[in-house]
Write a protein that holds these residues in place. Structure first.
Motif, PDB file in Angstrom:
ATOM      1  N   LYS A  29       0.836  -1.196   0.000  1.00  0.00           N
ATOM      2  CA  LYS A  29       0.000   0.000   0.000  1.00  0.00           C
ATOM      3  C   LYS A  29       0.871   1.246   0.000  1.00  0.00           C
ATOM      4  CE  LYS A  29      -3.761   2.243   2.447  1.00  0.00           C
ATOM      5  NZ  LYS A  29      -3.212   3.538   2.507  1.00  0.00           N
ATOM      6  N   THR A  30       1.948   1.225   0.792  1.00  0.00           N
ATOM      7  CA  THR A  30       2.841   2.374   0.857  1.00  0.00           C
ATOM      8  C   THR A  30       3.499   2.620  -0.494  1.00  0.00           C
ATOM      9  OG1 THR A  30       3.275   1.893   3.170  1.00  0.00           O
ATOM     10  CG2 THR A  30       4.849   3.326   2.053  1.00  0.00           C
ATOM     11  N   ASP A  33       1.001   4.315  -2.620  1.00  0.00           N
ATOM     12  CA  ASP A  33       0.806   5.690  -2.173  1.00  0.00           C
ATOM     13  C   ASP A  33       2.003   6.574  -2.486  1.00  0.00           C
ATOM     14  OD1 ASP A  33      -1.693   5.124  -1.222  1.00  0.00           O
ATOM     15  OD2 ASP A  33      -1.065   4.962   0.881  1.00  0.00           O
ATOM     16  N   SER A  34       3.192   5.983  -2.614  1.00  0.00           N
ATOM     17  CA  SER A  34       4.380   6.808  -2.856  1.00  0.00           C
ATOM     18  C   SER A  34       4.280   7.545  -4.183  1.00  0.00           C
ATOM     19  CB  SER A  34       5.651   5.961  -2.798  1.00  0.00           C
ATOM     20  OG  SER A  34       5.698   5.067  -3.886  1.00  0.00           O
ATOM     21  N   VAL A  37       2.410  10.625  -3.412  1.00  0.00           N
ATOM     22  CA  VAL A  37       3.249  11.579  -2.693  1.00  0.00           C
ATOM     23  C   VAL A  37       4.166  12.286  -3.665  1.00  0.00           C
ATOM     24  CG1 VAL A  37       5.084  11.803  -0.985  1.00  0.00           C
ATOM     25  CG2 VAL A  37       3.149  10.324  -0.519  1.00  0.00           C
ATOM     26  N   TYR A  58       3.213  14.267   2.870  1.00  0.00           N
ATOM     27  CA  TYR A  58       2.316  13.293   3.477  1.00  0.00           C
ATOM     28  C   TYR A  58       3.169  12.293   4.233  1.00  0.00           C
ATOM     29  CZ  TYR A  58      -0.834  15.224  -0.007  1.00  0.00           C
ATOM     30  OH  TYR A  58      -1.580  16.068  -0.760  1.00  0.00           O
ATOM     31  N   ASN A  60       3.691   9.950   8.371  1.00  0.00           N
ATOM     32  CA  ASN A  60       3.257   9.555   9.707  1.00  0.00           C
ATOM     33  C   ASN A  60       4.068  10.312  10.746  1.00  0.00           C
ATOM     34  OD1 ASN A  60       1.745   7.725   8.291  1.00  0.00           O
ATOM     35  ND2 ASN A  60       2.878   5.926   8.958  1.00  0.00           N
ATOM     36  N   VAL A  95      -1.459  10.414  10.910  1.00  0.00           N
ATOM     37  CA  VAL A  95      -1.171   9.840   9.606  1.00  0.00           C
ATOM     38  C   VAL A  95      -1.866  10.708   8.563  1.00  0.00           C
ATOM     39  CG1 VAL A  95      -1.407   7.809   8.136  1.00  0.00           C
ATOM     40  CG2 VAL A  95      -1.011   7.527  10.599  1.00  0.00           C
ATOM     41  N   ASN A  97      -2.434  11.485   4.483  1.00  0.00           N
ATOM     42  CA  ASN A  97      -2.257  11.085   3.095  1.00  0.00           C
ATOM     43  C   ASN A  97      -2.905  12.142   2.210  1.00  0.00           C
ATOM     44  OD1 ASN A  97      -5.049  10.465   2.664  1.00  0.00           O
ATOM     45  ND2 ASN A  97      -4.728   8.413   3.488  1.00  0.00           N
ATOM     46  N   GLU A  98      -3.041  11.864   0.953  1.00  0.00           N
ATOM     47  CA  GLU A  98      -3.518  12.867   0.002  1.00  0.00           C
ATOM     48  C   GLU A  98      -4.929  13.368   0.319  1.00  0.00           C
ATOM     49  OE1 GLU A  98      -3.689  13.530  -4.823  1.00  0.00           O
ATOM     50  OE2 GLU A  98      -3.564  11.509  -4.026  1.00  0.00           O
TER      51      GLU A  98
END
Length: 186
Positions: A29-30, A33-34, A37, A58, A60, A95, A97-98
């Motif tokens: 998932k990371t 998501d990268s 980012v 974005y 943690n 946390v 994220n977008e």
């Protein structure tokens, strides 16, 4: 007393191992998501990225506290905020994220509250995230990977998600001072 100390060390180690195992399962998932980012950071103007912030737009944020105010070494001056881990287990990591800001209990990743992200900016020594009802302001403390959190707007009251004054990038939390919980009887 030695048994208490070793018990505390064992519990602390298990918490960190558990967090690392969870981190490994989130790798796919990371990775996905990268890309988000990267594209989001490309939209920030060059004046916004010319700053000393090492925190990604974005990421943690993990709660820390001042444990040794006399130390000049940032990793010894600040440490993991164990009062919320040892006694109440009520601390929140942040946390981002977008699309959302999540307040996640540091002891239970499934215990979270999520808010829609309205805007963000990363200028100078400040990172700003806004939701419909709050503005999260992270001010970088000079020459450290430590951010001071201020929240304006409506008060946040989420069970088991206490926000603290200082946060750092979760990727480097193991470098900070760790102290035992004292005579914890729980």
């Amino acid at each position: 007393m030695n048994i208490k100390f070793y018990t505390i060390i064992l519990v602390t180690s298990l918490i960190f191992i558990s967090c690392q195992q969870h981190s490994e399962t989130q790798h796919q998932k990371t990775t996905a998501d990268s890309n988000l980012v990267t594209s989001a950071t490309e939209h920030i103007s060059s004046t916004e990225t010319e700053n000393n912030n090492t925190l990604p737009v974005y990421g943690n944020l993990y709660p820390i506290e001042i444990v040794n105010p006399d130390s000049e070494d940032v990793f010894k001056r600040y440490g993991i905020e164990f009062s919320g881990v040892c006694y109440a287990c009520d601390l929140a990591k942040i946390v981002v994220n977008e699309h959302t800001i999540k307040l996640v209990n540091v002891c239970d990743d499934l215990d979270l509250n999520e808010m829609a992200l309205s805007t963000y900016s990363n200028k100078g020594n400040k990172i700003l995230f806004t939701t419909k009802s709050q503005k999260f302001i992270l001010t970088k403390i000079t020459d450290t990977p430590v951010y001071k959190l201020e929240i304006t707007g409506e008060e946040l009251n989420f069970e088991n998600k206490r926000l603290v004054t200082y946060y750092t990038d979760e990727r480097i939390i193991t470098q900070f001072e760790q102290h035992d919980c004292g005579d914890f009887q729980g």
